[in-house]
Structures are given as C-alpha cells and as structure tokens.
Design a protein around this motif. Structure first.
Motif, PDB file in Angstrom:
ATOM      1  N   LEU A 187      22.020 -14.020  13.110  1.00 56.90           N
ATOM      2  CA  LEU A 187      22.104 -13.974  11.648  1.00 56.90           C
ATOM      3  C   LEU A 187      22.223 -15.408  11.138  1.00 56.90           C
ATOM      4  CD1 LEU A 187      24.557 -11.067  10.700  1.00 56.90           C
ATOM      5  CD2 LEU A 187      22.149 -11.289  10.070  1.00 56.90           C
ATOM      6  N   PRO A 188      21.529 -15.727  10.062  1.00 54.73           N
ATOM      7  CA  PRO A 188      21.677 -17.070   9.499  1.00 54.73           C
ATOM      8  C   PRO A 188      23.069 -17.224   8.877  1.00 54.73           C
ATOM      9  CG  PRO A 188      20.254 -15.720   8.128  1.00 54.73           C
ATOM     10  CD  PRO A 188      20.573 -14.910   9.335  1.00 54.73           C
ATOM     11  N   PRO A 189      23.510 -18.461   8.673  1.00 59.10           N
ATOM     12  CA  PRO A 189      24.843 -18.678   8.090  1.00 59.10           C
ATOM     13  C   PRO A 189      25.022 -17.996   6.728  1.00 59.10           C
ATOM     14  CG  PRO A 189      23.976 -20.734   8.957  1.00 59.10           C
ATOM     15  CD  PRO A 189      22.870 -19.726   9.046  1.00 59.10           C
ATOM     16  N   ASN A 190      23.975 -17.977   5.921  1.00 60.76           N
ATOM     17  CA  ASN A 190      24.028 -17.368   4.598  1.00 60.76           C
ATOM     18  C   ASN A 190      22.843 -16.423   4.449  1.00 60.76           C
ATOM     19  OD1 ASN A 190      26.211 -19.143   3.541  1.00 60.76           O
ATOM     20  ND2 ASN A 190      24.649 -20.705   3.872  1.00 60.76           N
ATOM     21  N   LEU A 191      23.138 -15.158   4.227  1.00 62.07           N
ATOM     22  CA  LEU A 191      22.078 -14.182   4.019  1.00 62.07           C
ATOM     23  C   LEU A 191      22.504 -13.261   2.889  1.00 62.07           C
ATOM     24  CD1 LEU A 191      19.815 -12.394   6.445  1.00 62.07           C
ATOM     25  CD2 LEU A 191      21.068 -10.995   4.814  1.00 62.07           C
ATOM     26  N   VAL A 192      21.614 -13.077   1.934  1.00 60.64           N
ATOM     27  CA  VAL A 192      21.856 -12.156   0.832  1.00 60.64           C
ATOM     28  C   VAL A 192      20.614 -11.288   0.669  1.00 60.64           C
ATOM     29  CG1 VAL A 192      21.064 -13.770  -0.951  1.00 60.64           C
ATOM     30  CG2 VAL A 192      22.654 -11.939  -1.561  1.00 60.64           C
ATOM     31  N   VAL A 193      20.832 -10.039   0.304  1.00 58.25           N
ATOM     32  CA  VAL A 193      19.739  -9.101   0.088  1.00 58.25           C
ATOM     33  C   VAL A 193      19.697  -8.755  -1.393  1.00 58.25           C
ATOM     34  CG1 VAL A 193      18.792  -6.829   0.630  1.00 58.25           C
ATOM     35  CG2 VAL A 193      20.013  -8.140   2.399  1.00 58.25           C
ATOM     36  N   HIS A 194      18.547  -8.965  -1.994  1.00 54.32           N
ATOM     37  CA  HIS A 194      18.306  -8.519  -3.369  1.00 54.32           C
ATOM     38  C   HIS A 194      17.419  -7.289  -3.249  1.00 54.32           C
ATOM     39  CE1 HIS A 194      19.976 -11.831  -5.798  1.00 54.32           C
ATOM     40  NE2 HIS A 194      19.862 -12.473  -4.645  1.00 54.32           N
ATOM     41  N   ALA A 195      17.968  -6.147  -3.654  1.00 54.85           N
ATOM     42  CA  ALA A 195      17.244  -4.887  -3.499  1.00 54.85           C
ATOM     43  C   ALA A 195      17.069  -4.205  -4.851  1.00 54.85           C
ATOM     44  CB  ALA A 195      18.008  -3.961  -2.555  1.00 54.85           C
ATOM     45  N   VAL A 196      16.004  -3.458  -4.955  1.00 53.31           N
ATOM     46  CA  VAL A 196      15.769  -2.647  -6.148  1.00 53.31           C
ATOM     47  C   VAL A 196      15.552  -1.209  -5.687  1.00 53.31           C
ATOM     48  CG1 VAL A 196      13.287  -3.165  -6.183  1.00 53.31           C
ATOM     49  CG2 VAL A 196      14.410  -2.393  -8.277  1.00 53.31           C
ATOM     50  N   GLU A 197      16.214  -0.289  -6.385  1.00 49.87           N
ATOM     51  CA  GLU A 197      16.026   1.123  -6.062  1.00 49.87           C
ATOM     52  C   GLU A 197      14.625   1.542  -6.503  1.00 49.87           C
ATOM     53  OE1 GLU A 197      19.109   3.948  -6.925  1.00 49.87           O
ATOM     54  OE2 GLU A 197      20.623   2.364  -6.846  1.00 49.87           O
ATOM     55  N   VAL A 198      13.973   2.311  -5.644  1.00 46.09           N
ATOM     56  CA  VAL A 198      12.577   2.662  -5.875  1.00 46.09           C
ATOM     57  C   VAL A 198      12.413   4.138  -6.215  1.00 46.09           C
ATOM     58  CG1 VAL A 198      11.760   0.799  -4.399  1.00 46.09           C
ATOM     59  CG2 VAL A 198      12.168   3.052  -3.403  1.00 46.09           C
ATOM     60  N   ALA A 199      11.264   4.451  -6.807  1.00 48.03           N
ATOM     61  CA  ALA A 199      10.951   5.820  -7.194  1.00 48.03           C
ATOM     62  C   ALA A 199       9.926   6.450  -6.263  1.00 48.03           C
ATOM     63  CB  ALA A 199      10.423   5.850  -8.633  1.00 48.03           C
ATOM     64  N   ASP A 200       8.921   5.665  -5.854  1.00 47.91           N
ATOM     65  CA  ASP A 200       7.783   6.235  -5.144  1.00 47.91           C
ATOM     66  C   ASP A 200       7.348   5.308  -4.020  1.00 47.91           C
ATOM     67  OD1 ASP A 200       5.452   7.544  -4.368  1.00 47.91           O
ATOM     68  OD2 ASP A 200       4.293   6.827  -6.075  1.00 47.91           O
ATOM     69  N   THR A 201       7.341   5.821  -2.796  1.00 50.95           N
ATOM     70  CA  THR A 201       6.852   5.030  -1.651  1.00 50.95           C
ATOM     71  C   THR A 201       5.734   5.765  -0.934  1.00 50.95           C
ATOM     72  OG1 THR A 201       8.603   5.929  -0.240  1.00 50.95           O
ATOM     73  CG2 THR A 201       9.031   3.788  -1.298  1.00 50.95           C
ATOM     74  N   GLU A 202       5.052   6.635  -1.648  1.00 51.85           N
ATOM     75  CA  GLU A 202       3.905   7.335  -1.070  1.00 51.85           C
ATOM     76  C   GLU A 202       2.728   6.373  -0.962  1.00 51.85           C
ATOM     77  OE1 GLU A 202       4.049  10.495   0.098  1.00 51.85           O
ATOM     78  OE2 GLU A 202       6.173  10.368  -0.433  1.00 51.85           O
ATOM     79  N   LEU A 216       0.816  -1.212   0.000  1.00 56.75           N
ATOM     80  CA  LEU A 216       0.000   0.000   0.000  1.00 56.75           C
ATOM     81  C   LEU A 216       0.854   1.268   0.000  1.00 56.75           C
ATOM     82  CD1 LEU A 216      -2.726  -1.118   2.551  1.00 56.75           C
ATOM     83  CD2 LEU A 216      -2.794  -1.218   0.046  1.00 56.75           C
ATOM     84  N   ARG A 217       2.176   1.094  -0.207  1.00 56.50           N
ATOM     85  CA  ARG A 217       3.102   2.233  -0.256  1.00 56.50           C
ATOM     86  C   ARG A 217       3.897   2.205  -1.553  1.00 56.50           C
ATOM     87  NH1 ARG A 217       4.329   5.424   4.722  1.00 56.50           N
ATOM     88  NH2 ARG A 217       5.448   6.409   3.042  1.00 56.50           N
ATOM     89  N   GLY A 218       3.212   2.113  -2.672  1.00 51.35           N
ATOM     90  CA  GLY A 218       3.858   2.186  -3.977  1.00 51.35           C
ATOM     91  C   GLY A 218       4.946   1.149  -4.154  1.00 51.35           C
ATOM     92  N   ASP A 219       6.149   1.629  -4.504  1.00 53.98           N
ATOM     93  CA  ASP A 219       7.269   0.732  -4.797  1.00 53.98           C
ATOM     94  C   ASP A 219       7.733  -0.080  -3.596  1.00 53.98           C
ATOM     95  OD1 ASP A 219       7.300   1.541  -7.436  1.00 53.98           O
ATOM     96  OD2 ASP A 219       8.957   2.959  -7.172  1.00 53.98           O
ATOM     97  N   ASP A 220       7.336   0.295  -2.393  1.00 52.37           N
ATOM     98  CA  ASP A 220       7.695  -0.502  -1.221  1.00 52.37           C
ATOM     99  C   ASP A 220       7.059  -1.887  -1.293  1.00 52.37           C
ATOM    100  OD1 ASP A 220       9.076  -0.785   1.268  1.00 52.37           O
ATOM    101  OD2 ASP A 220       7.156  -0.618   2.288  1.00 52.37           O
ATOM    102  N   GLY A 221       6.104  -2.072  -2.183  1.00 51.56           N
ATOM    103  CA  GLY A 221       5.471  -3.375  -2.365  1.00 51.56           C
ATOM    104  C   GLY A 221       6.259  -4.327  -3.235  1.00 51.56           C
ATOM    105  N   VAL A 222       7.464  -3.955  -3.653  1.00 45.31           N
ATOM    106  CA  VAL A 222       8.229  -4.814  -4.553  1.00 45.31           C
ATOM    107  C   VAL A 222       8.633  -6.138  -3.890  1.00 45.31           C
ATOM    108  CG1 VAL A 222      10.535  -3.843  -4.115  1.00 45.31           C
ATOM    109  CG2 VAL A 222       9.986  -4.833  -6.356  1.00 45.31           C
ATOM    110  N   GLY A 223       8.941  -6.135  -2.601  1.00 41.25           N
ATOM    111  CA  GLY A 223       9.305  -7.382  -1.917  1.00 41.25           C
ATOM    112  C   GLY A 223       8.160  -8.378  -1.914  1.00 41.25           C
TER     113      GLY A 223
END
Length: 159
Positions: A110-125, A14-21
């Motif tokens: 922290l788990p033994p293996n953790l990776v973050v896949h992130a995308v840069e966002v434009a709008d989180t309104e 409900l916050r624009g691009d914050d819904g990508v996950g």
C-alpha cells in the motif's frame, strides 16, 4: 519518498456508470499539476499495484454499488474504509477494489497515502455512457480529486 502522485480511474466505459473512473481521469487532463500520473485501470490487482509502485500518494476514482444505492452520491474513503465497505458491496470487476487493497496491504505494497473517491452508480449493464445521476455528479467528483492532487503536491490553488 519520491513525491510521486498517481490518480487511477478504475472502471470499464463499456459498462455504463462503471466508466466514471476513466471519465474522471480524462476530465482531469490539464487540471492537475505537471508530473501527476493519470492512469486508467480495469481494476486487475497486479496492474493496480504496479501502477502505484514508488508513489507517495494514490488517488483512486471508482464506481461504488452500495446496498442502499443513492446514485450520484460522492464518498471519500481511506484504504481501510474501502476494504471494509467494498467487502459488503458488489463490484463489476473480477476482484473488487476492497480485495485489491487487502492484497496490497498483505503484501506491504500500500502506498503511504491512499484515498478513494467513489460515486454511487445506477447502471453498470453493458452499454456506453453514464446515467444522468452519475453524469451530474462527475464535475463535483473531478473537483474533489483535483483538490486532493493539488494538496498532495503541496499546492493550495489551481495550477
């Protein structure tokens, strides 16, 4: 080790691009090996830590608001990278991913293996739907996450 693999899509649809996950987690259904836990999280640290309890590999999918924003750009970060990078960026969550990972590190959770896949966002309104830049980046993001999950399961190709 349990061999447990967890994918956590962090965000708020409900916050624009914050819904990508959450959108990425939905797109992964049927594309990752059986037994992979697919979780949607609002980013609250206690729930995040609980969702990866006993996991050997955690893949976090997150929206990233960088200072020199390039909406749609994809990033792959280690836990240490995410802690340092997200400390200098804004988050749409009460505590950002960096703070959550720092807390997990301090608590030795922290788990033994953790990776973050992130995308840069434009709008989180407030409002539903991803921006064009993030919507266009979503298939590539999902492909990267699916590949990371298959690798964690010891598979080299699609299930």
């Amino acid at each position: 080790m349990s061999g447990r693999v967890v994918v956590i899509g962090v965000g708020n649809p409900l916050r624009g691009d914050d819904g990508v996950g959450p959108a990425a987690v939905e797109a992964l259904r049927g594309r990752v090996p059986h037994g992979t836990a697919l979780v949607v999280s609002d980013g609250e640290p206690a729930r995040m830590l609980d969702s990866w309890r006993d996991a050997d590999t955690v893949v976090v999918v997150e929206a990233l608001r960088a200072r020199s924003a390039r909406p749609g750009e994809l990033h792959i970060l280690s836990a240490a990278d995410a802690i340092s990078l997200t400390a200098a960026t804004a988050s749409t969550h009460a505590l950002g991913l960096g703070e959550c990972l720092a807390l997990a590190e301090a608590l030795d959770r922290l788990p033994p293996n953790l990776v973050v896949h992130a995308v840069e966002v434009a709008d989180t309104e407030l409002g539903e739907g991803l921006s064009e830049a993030v919507r266009s980046a979503l298939p590539g993001l999902v492909d990267r996450v699916a590949a990371a999950v298959r690798q964690a399961h010891g598979q080299d190709r699609r299930p």
